[in-house]
Design a protein around this motif. Structure first.
Motif: not given
Ligand SMILES: [Zn+2]
Length: 548
Positions: A335-346
């Protein structure tokens, strides 16, 4: 008196005050006692563990009027000058800002002049790995044949970047990270000296955060002290620095364990609304599950766990299996790696928390296979009666606790084929055991004459096989074998080369999965290779003979 940061105030002035580096300290002290003094030292190790402090203590030990001695007096002019940093014979150079060859040439010229007031002329070069290659080359000559009164002390966080030619001419000392309890004890001492009350868990947290660096620990201590009003508590730290406290994580996990997913998600919203960043939230959850996993493996040392074990309730500690904790840890790391590219980290965080709810039901493929095997055994031996094994109520209960989204391990498990349990005669005779209802499998559609136009259409649309589409002269089925006869040898060869694709296309319009043989009208010799599928012998018998 002017304010002095704790790291400076607590800087060790003697080898004996240097914490966590016992091996280095004892080796250097012995060497000084035995008058075996090297001309170049290389101190390597992580930042903030005492390299520069050791270099200064060594300089004092060598130049003290009572020395060379492992215990410099600290009161003679030489000791005092070195402590103040204005000794003419102890020259401190920052390698990071003096990287050029000219800076080193200046040293080369200076070393020709003997020390003015001391025994040795000592060069302390910090961050020595930052020097340029030409600077290192210039330095090499001096280190190789230094005047007897010259001593170099290099310090670096990256010894591998120091050329081997330099390293091999130095006595190397590797400084280690300082363990959590040592740091905590030093912080407690600092708090006491400043007449400040500090809670144990607060100091534990600072020590943990400093990850083995004494300087980082003191810096963080000063920062915490600035908003603590003479009483350092973990609650204040969490509040001011935007952290998720262990109590808050435990509360969320307890909600999830009791099935109150709504409360868990509301708690997460509250954390975020209070200004805690999503990254910090994920970090703290990751740390939490890492600690649980290590505890599951039997590790009890708090310095390794990074958590005070008594602060996690037993119900949470025993709630998960090792595989489940591994899955949770993996999920948060990813998750920590992925949130950089996320539409909405929340949203990502909420999704993960929601998935955590199903964590206790997560089972590995191995575990599922094992359970299925034992269930099969029980069924065969008549130990379990499928009709009365689960009451409607309990089934409903299980259904309500189903995962909203199966985790990866689970999906894997679902792919494990389950063979229908065979019914031996002895069991069929027992009236108590009802035969297991077989799941209805939809009837398979055989390849019939009417499918040929569809096959031709499909072949025409497939670039690699379009040329053979109109070349089909005959389609026949014998036993479990479908024979396609093409008008030319070229088309037959093309079909043969792509026979797997051909098989797939036939499967798309029917359920035929038997052998496919391609032939040429001119020579009725089948090609060597055949696609074989063991399923559906019966379908083949449906249409023996020619289709066209
Ligand atoms: Zn002295």
């Amino acid at each position: 008196m002017a304010y002095e940061v704790t790291a400076t105030r607590k800087r060790p002035q003697l080898f004996d005050n240097l914490v966590g580096q016992e091996f280095v300290v004892s080796t250097i002290k012995n060497a000084i006692e035995q008058k075996r003094i090297a001309h170049a030292y290389l101190f390597s190790g992580p930042r903030g563990v005492g390299k520069t402090s050791s270099a200064r203590i060594l300089a004092r030990a060598l130049n003290c009027e009572t020395g060379p001695t492992p215990v410099p007096c600290g009161v003679c002019p030489n000791c005092k000058e070195i402590t103040r940093g204005n000794s003419v014979d102890v020259i401190e150079i920052d390698g990071a800002s003096n990287t050029s060859v000219n800076d080193i040439r200046q040293i080369k010229d200076e070393v020709l002049f003997p020390p003015q007031t001391s025994r040795y002329k000592i060069y302390i070069i910090d961050e020595v790995h930052m020097l340029s290659t030409s600077a290192f080359n210039a330095l090499l000559k001096t280190i190789e044949e230094p005047p007897a009164y010259i001593i170099f002390i290099f310090a670096t966080t990256e010894p591998q970047k120091v050329p081997a030619t330099i390293r091999s001419r130095c006595q190397q000392f590797h400084f280690q990270l300082i363990d959590l309890h040592t740091i905590k004890a030093c912080l407690a001492e600092a708090a006491e000296e400043m007449e400040v009350t500090a809670d144990d868990d607060a100091l534990f947290w600072i020590a943990k955060e400093s990850t083995g660096s004494m300087r980082d620990a003191y810096t963080l201590f000063d920062q915490v002290l600035s908003f603590s009003n003479d009483h350092i508590t973990l609650a204040q730290i969490s509040d001011k620095l935007g952290l998720v406290g262990i109590e808050q994580i435990t509360e969320i996990v307890e909600f999830l364990l009791s099935g109150s997913n709504d409360k868990a998600l509301t708690s997460v919203q509250r954390l975020l609304d209070n200004g805690i960043s999503i990254e910090q939230c994920i970090k703290d959850f990751t740390q939490f599950f890492r600690s649980l996993l290590l505890m599951k493996e039997g590790i009890t040392e708090e310095a390794i766990l990074g958590i005070q074990t008594d602060r996690i309730p037993l119900v949470v500690r025993g709630a998960y299996t090792k595989e489940q904790l591994e899955a949770a840890l993996e999920m948060f790391l990813k998750l920590y790696r992925d949130i950089r590219f996320s539409l909405n980290p929340r949203f990502e965080l909420e999704l993960s928390i929601s998935r955590l709810a199903s964590l206790p039901y997560l089972a590995s493929a191995t575990e599922l296979v094992r359970k299925l095997a034992s269930l099969k055994e029980d069924l065969l031996s008549g130990k379990v009666n499928p009709a009365s094994a689960a009451t409607p109520q309990s089934r409903q209960g299980v259904a309500q606790q189903r995962f909203s989204e199966p985790a990866p391990v689970h999906r894997l498990a679902e792919q494990v084929p389950v063979n229908p349990v065979p019914q031996p005669p002895s069991i069929q005779e027992q009236s108590t055991v009802k035969p297991i209802e077989k799941q209805e499998i939809p009837l398979r559609r055989p390849f019939t004459k009417s499918d040929v136009p569809a096959l031709v259409a499909k072949l025409s649309k497939t670039p690699i096989l379009s040329q053979v589409a109109l070349s089909i002269k005959e389609v026949s089925q014998e036993n479990n074998s479908l024979k396609l006869t093409f008008s030319t040898g070229f088309c037959r060869d093309t079909a043969q080369e792509n026979i797997e694709l051909l098989g797939l296309l036939i499967k798309e319009i029917s359920d035929f999965t038997g052998k496919i043989t391609v032939l040429c009208a001119e020579a009725e010799q089948p090609m060597h290779k055949e696609v074989e599928d063991p399923v559906l012998n019966s379908i083949a018998s449906l249409f023996r003979g020619e289709l066209l």
